[in-house]
Write a protein that holds these residues in place. Structure first.
Motif, PDB file in Angstrom:
ATOM      1  N   THR A 264       0.851  -1.186   0.000  1.00  0.00           N
ATOM      2  CA  THR A 264       0.000   0.000   0.000  1.00  0.00           C
ATOM      3  C   THR A 264       0.884   1.232   0.000  1.00  0.00           C
ATOM      4  O   THR A 264       1.538   1.532   1.004  1.00  0.00           O
ATOM      5  CB  THR A 264      -0.915   0.020   1.238  1.00  0.00           C
ATOM      6  N   PRO A 265       0.948   1.956  -1.089  1.00  0.00           N
ATOM      7  CA  PRO A 265       1.857   3.105  -1.156  1.00  0.00           C
ATOM      8  C   PRO A 265       1.415   4.226  -0.240  1.00  0.00           C
ATOM      9  O   PRO A 265       0.228   4.478  -0.061  1.00  0.00           O
ATOM     10  CB  PRO A 265       1.800   3.527  -2.628  1.00  0.00           C
ATOM     11  N   ALA A 266       2.392   4.912   0.331  1.00  0.00           N
ATOM     12  CA  ALA A 266       2.116   6.072   1.180  1.00  0.00           C
ATOM     13  C   ALA A 266       2.176   7.356   0.376  1.00  0.00           C
ATOM     14  O   ALA A 266       2.239   8.439   0.945  1.00  0.00           O
ATOM     15  CB  ALA A 266       3.124   6.115   2.323  1.00  0.00           C
ATOM     16  N   TRP A 267       2.163   7.224  -0.944  1.00  0.00           N
ATOM     17  CA  TRP A 267       2.229   8.385  -1.834  1.00  0.00           C
ATOM     18  C   TRP A 267       1.388   8.096  -3.065  1.00  0.00           C
ATOM     19  O   TRP A 267       0.963   6.964  -3.311  1.00  0.00           O
ATOM     20  CB  TRP A 267       3.679   8.704  -2.205  1.00  0.00           C
ATOM     21  N   ASP A 268       1.122   9.116  -3.835  1.00  0.00           N
ATOM     22  CA  ASP A 268       0.260   8.985  -5.006  1.00  0.00           C
ATOM     23  C   ASP A 268       1.047   8.358  -6.153  1.00  0.00           C
ATOM     24  O   ASP A 268       1.919   8.992  -6.740  1.00  0.00           O
ATOM     25  CB  ASP A 268      -0.267  10.369  -5.410  1.00  0.00           C
ATOM     26  N   THR A 269       0.723   7.117  -6.482  1.00  0.00           N
ATOM     27  CA  THR A 269       1.418   6.425  -7.569  1.00  0.00           C
ATOM     28  C   THR A 269       0.736   6.625  -8.916  1.00  0.00           C
ATOM     29  O   THR A 269       1.171   6.067  -9.920  1.00  0.00           O
ATOM     30  CB  THR A 269       1.510   4.924  -7.272  1.00  0.00           C
ATOM     31  N   GLY A 270      -0.334   7.414  -8.939  1.00  0.00           N
ATOM     32  CA  GLY A 270      -0.983   7.747 -10.200  1.00  0.00           C
ATOM     33  C   GLY A 270      -2.028   6.732 -10.618  1.00  0.00           C
ATOM     34  O   GLY A 270      -2.067   5.593 -10.135  1.00  0.00           O
ATOM     35  N   THR A 271      -2.874   7.140 -11.537  1.00  0.00           N
ATOM     36  CA  THR A 271      -3.910   6.243 -12.044  1.00  0.00           C
ATOM     37  C   THR A 271      -3.271   5.163 -12.915  1.00  0.00           C
ATOM     38  O   THR A 271      -2.255   5.386 -13.567  1.00  0.00           O
ATOM     39  CB  THR A 271      -4.942   7.025 -12.871  1.00  0.00           C
ATOM     40  N   ARG A 299       7.252  -2.823 -14.459  1.00  0.00           N
ATOM     41  CA  ARG A 299       7.866  -1.540 -14.103  1.00  0.00           C
ATOM     42  C   ARG A 299       7.310  -1.110 -12.757  1.00  0.00           C
ATOM     43  O   ARG A 299       6.096  -1.149 -12.538  1.00  0.00           O
ATOM     44  CB  ARG A 299       7.565  -0.466 -15.160  1.00  0.00           C
ATOM     45  N   PHE A 300       8.203  -0.724 -11.856  1.00  0.00           N
ATOM     46  CA  PHE A 300       7.806  -0.388 -10.497  1.00  0.00           C
ATOM     47  C   PHE A 300       7.790   1.124 -10.302  1.00  0.00           C
ATOM     48  O   PHE A 300       8.750   1.815 -10.653  1.00  0.00           O
ATOM     49  CB  PHE A 300       8.772  -1.025  -9.494  1.00  0.00           C
ATOM     50  N   ARG A 301       6.711   1.629  -9.752  1.00  0.00           N
ATOM     51  CA  ARG A 301       6.677   3.018  -9.338  1.00  0.00           C
ATOM     52  C   ARG A 301       7.555   3.161  -8.094  1.00  0.00           C
ATOM     53  O   ARG A 301       7.472   2.364  -7.167  1.00  0.00           O
ATOM     54  CB  ARG A 301       5.246   3.469  -9.020  1.00  0.00           C
ATOM     55  N   CYS A 302       8.379   4.186  -8.088  1.00  0.00           N
ATOM     56  CA  CYS A 302       9.294   4.358  -6.962  1.00  0.00           C
ATOM     57  C   CYS A 302       9.804   5.792  -6.946  1.00  0.00           C
ATOM     58  O   CYS A 302       9.805   6.485  -7.962  1.00  0.00           O
ATOM     59  CB  CYS A 302      10.468   3.382  -7.060  1.00  0.00           C
ATOM     60  N   ARG A 303      10.294   6.209  -5.770  1.00  0.00           N
ATOM     61  CA  ARG A 303      10.783   7.578  -5.593  1.00  0.00           C
ATOM     62  C   ARG A 303      12.298   7.652  -5.516  1.00  0.00           C
ATOM     63  O   ARG A 303      12.859   8.739  -5.367  1.00  0.00           O
ATOM     64  CB  ARG A 303      10.168   8.177  -4.326  1.00  0.00           C
ATOM     65  N   LEU A 305      16.251   5.043  -5.885  1.00  0.00           N
ATOM     66  CA  LEU A 305      16.885   3.755  -6.135  1.00  0.00           C
ATOM     67  C   LEU A 305      16.560   2.746  -5.043  1.00  0.00           C
ATOM     68  O   LEU A 305      16.233   1.590  -5.335  1.00  0.00           O
ATOM     69  CB  LEU A 305      18.409   3.941  -6.241  1.00  0.00           C
ATOM     70  N   ARG A 306      16.655   3.140  -3.789  1.00  0.00           N
ATOM     71  CA  ARG A 306      16.423   2.184  -2.708  1.00  0.00           C
ATOM     72  C   ARG A 306      15.010   1.635  -2.735  1.00  0.00           C
ATOM     73  O   ARG A 306      14.790   0.433  -2.524  1.00  0.00           O
ATOM     74  CB  ARG A 306      16.716   2.867  -1.359  1.00  0.00           C
ATOM     75  N   GLU A 307      14.039   2.493  -3.014  1.00  0.00           N
ATOM     76  CA  GLU A 307      12.661   2.011  -3.090  1.00  0.00           C
ATOM     77  C   GLU A 307      12.491   1.065  -4.274  1.00  0.00           C
ATOM     78  O   GLU A 307      11.761   0.066  -4.178  1.00  0.00           O
ATOM     79  CB  GLU A 307      11.685   3.184  -3.197  1.00  0.00           C
ATOM     80  N   LEU A 308      13.145   1.343  -5.394  1.00  0.00           N
ATOM     81  CA  LEU A 308      13.077   0.445  -6.543  1.00  0.00           C
ATOM     82  C   LEU A 308      13.643  -0.924  -6.177  1.00  0.00           C
ATOM     83  O   LEU A 308      13.024  -1.961  -6.462  1.00  0.00           O
ATOM     84  CB  LEU A 308      13.842   1.031  -7.726  1.00  0.00           C
ATOM     85  N   LEU A 309      14.803  -0.961  -5.553  1.00  0.00           N
ATOM     86  CA  LEU A 309      15.409  -2.236  -5.182  1.00  0.00           C
ATOM     87  C   LEU A 309      14.529  -2.999  -4.201  1.00  0.00           C
ATOM     88  O   LEU A 309      14.402  -4.230  -4.285  1.00  0.00           O
ATOM     89  CB  LEU A 309      16.799  -2.006  -4.593  1.00  0.00           C
ATOM     90  N   ASP A 310      13.905  -2.275  -3.292  1.00  0.00           N
ATOM     91  CA  ASP A 310      12.992  -2.919  -2.339  1.00  0.00           C
ATOM     92  C   ASP A 310      11.779  -3.503  -3.068  1.00  0.00           C
ATOM     93  O   ASP A 310      11.330  -4.617  -2.761  1.00  0.00           O
ATOM     94  CB  ASP A 310      12.528  -1.919  -1.287  1.00  0.00           C
ATOM     95  N   GLN A 311      11.242  -2.759  -4.031  1.00  0.00           N
ATOM     96  CA  GLN A 311      10.104  -3.245  -4.802  1.00  0.00           C
ATOM     97  C   GLN A 311      10.474  -4.487  -5.614  1.00  0.00           C
ATOM     98  O   GLN A 311       9.697  -5.447  -5.709  1.00  0.00           O
ATOM     99  CB  GLN A 311       9.583  -2.145  -5.726  1.00  0.00           C
ATOM    100  N   MET A 312      11.642  -4.476  -6.207  1.00  0.00           N
ATOM    101  CA  MET A 312      12.103  -5.650  -6.946  1.00  0.00           C
ATOM    102  C   MET A 312      12.186  -6.861  -6.029  1.00  0.00           C
ATOM    103  O   MET A 312      11.794  -7.979  -6.408  1.00  0.00           O
ATOM    104  CB  MET A 312      13.467  -5.363  -7.593  1.00  0.00           C
ATOM    105  N   GLU A 313      12.682  -6.643  -4.815  1.00  0.00           N
ATOM    106  CA  GLU A 313      12.833  -7.739  -3.851  1.00  0.00           C
ATOM    107  C   GLU A 313      11.487  -8.317  -3.447  1.00  0.00           C
ATOM    108  O   GLU A 313      11.296  -9.548  -3.469  1.00  0.00           O
ATOM    109  CB  GLU A 313      13.581  -7.223  -2.621  1.00  0.00           C
ATOM    110  N   VAL A 314      10.543  -7.457  -3.077  1.00  0.00           N
ATOM    111  CA  VAL A 314       9.255  -7.981  -2.605  1.00  0.00           C
ATOM    112  C   VAL A 314       8.455  -8.585  -3.756  1.00  0.00           C
ATOM    113  O   VAL A 314       7.664  -9.508  -3.554  1.00  0.00           O
ATOM    114  CB  VAL A 314       8.435  -6.893  -1.867  1.00  0.00           C
ATOM    115  N   PHE A 315       8.668  -8.094  -4.964  1.00  0.00           N
ATOM    116  CA  PHE A 315       7.998  -8.714  -6.111  1.00  0.00           C
ATOM    117  C   PHE A 315       8.557 -10.109  -6.357  1.00  0.00           C
ATOM    118  O   PHE A 315       7.803 -11.077  -6.525  1.00  0.00           O
ATOM    119  CB  PHE A 315       8.177  -7.851  -7.366  1.00  0.00           C
TER     120      PHE A 315
END
Length: 325
Positions: A264-271, A299-303, A305-315
């Motif tokens: 659940t993102p804590a920011w607006d990831t867009g429509t 493709r992962f929405r992220c703010r 590099l660290r958030e991108l790497l975290d998203q890759m990991e949990v995916f």
């Protein structure tokens, strides 16, 4: 219509019966249509860390796209930062071991096929057989005009270029080809690709001409962003064309999934962004397999590099194991 072409036990392939996943590299193209703000200041060290992470986590491929130059009329939307795919994939070959390296897509008609074969055969050699050569017709008229290539004939040129590439990347050290625009024989070209009988050629594009080109000349098809409701018709067309031509070898079907955010993102990831728990996302993505798709590009929405790497990991650890259920 899956494919498992590859060499060596360590090479990552697209497994039969399971939805595989890869990703387009960030940083290497800064189109405003998809690039995140943080990518503008990112650099080669970030790119290498992303590649290493994808390799470790089991991503089937890493991809990068191609533009030689962007005209003023398109620069606001497309940006002008487009890393060269040959140089980029060769660089990342040195920091990865298993993930496939995909050009998605190189505008093949802009180059002579013998020169293109030399470049990508070298990439395949450097990557120990991990190249997938994705090609497409291109869409920027000024790019073709600047390089002296007839934009209006780009489809026909690409058709012959694919045929010539398949000959040039084959097992013969002295490849031969004779067509309307290109011909070569008696010219030794090495290093040869590692992948046998040659690296696979996947064709991008969703027009009727592109689908026919992929079905009849390619080893796979790369969607260029078709909506979900369009994909079943595209896949059915590919299957019909291959059946009519009595082509029954391995053939990979790819699609580009919606932007993702696991959790659940804590920011607006867009429509249009798919968000939620791993099971929810996996259930949504498994629909692609039901359409006849073998691999999805995520493709992962992220703010950053660290958030991108975290998203890759949990995916990779949470969503990916559920894609075959």
């Amino acid at each position: 219509m899956g494919t498992s072409t590859g060499v060596g036990s360590g090479l990552r392939v697209l497994p039969e019966g399971r939805l595989s996943y890869g990703m387009q590299l960030p940083i290497t193209s800064l189109s405003t249509l998809y690039a995140e703000p943080w990518e503008v200041e990112a650099g080669p060290s970030d790119l290498r860390e992303i590649a290493r992470t994808a390799d470790r986590l089991g991503f089937a491929y890493l991809a990068t796209c191609d533009h030689v130059a962007v005209p003023t009329r398109l620069a606001a939307a497309m940006g002008t930062v487009w890393y060269d795919p040959v140089a980029t994939l060769a660089h990342l070959a040195a920091v990865t071991e298993r993930t496939l390296l995909l050009s998605h897509v190189t505008v093949a008609a802009l180059r002579h096929p013998l020169a293109l074969a030399k470049q990508y055969a070298t990439v395949d050699r450097l990557a120990a057989g991990r190249l997938v050569l994705g090609v497409g017709a291109g869409h920027v008229r000024e790019e073709f005009e600047a390089l002296g290539v007839d934009f209006g004939r780009r489809g026909a040129i690409l058709d012959e270029t694919i045929d010539a590439l398949k000959a040039a990347l084959g097992p013969a050290e002295f490849p031969e080809f004779s067509g309307r625009r290109f011909a070569f024989r008696g010219l030794g070209q090495a290093p040869r690709p590692v992948r046998t009988p040659r690296p696979p050629v996947w064709v991008g594009g969703s027009s009727p001409a592109a689908l026919r080109r992929a079905a009849l000349r390619g080893d796979g098809w790369l969607s260029q962003g078709d909506r979900r409701e369009e994909l079943p018709h595209r896949v059915a067309t590919l299957r019909r064309l291959r059946e009519e031509a009595a082509l029954d070898g391995p053939f990979a079907v790819g699609a580009i999934a919606e932007p993702l955010y696991v959790g659940t993102p804590a920011w607006d990831t867009g429509t249009g962004t798919l968000t939620g728990r791993a099971g929810t996302l996996a259930e949504s993505l498994r629909v692609y397999a039901g359409m006849g798709v073998d691999q999805i590009q995520v493709r992962f929405r992220c703010r950053g590099l660290r958030e991108l790497l975290d998203q890759m990991e949990v995916f990779a650890t949470g969503v990916a194991p559920l894609l075959c259920d």
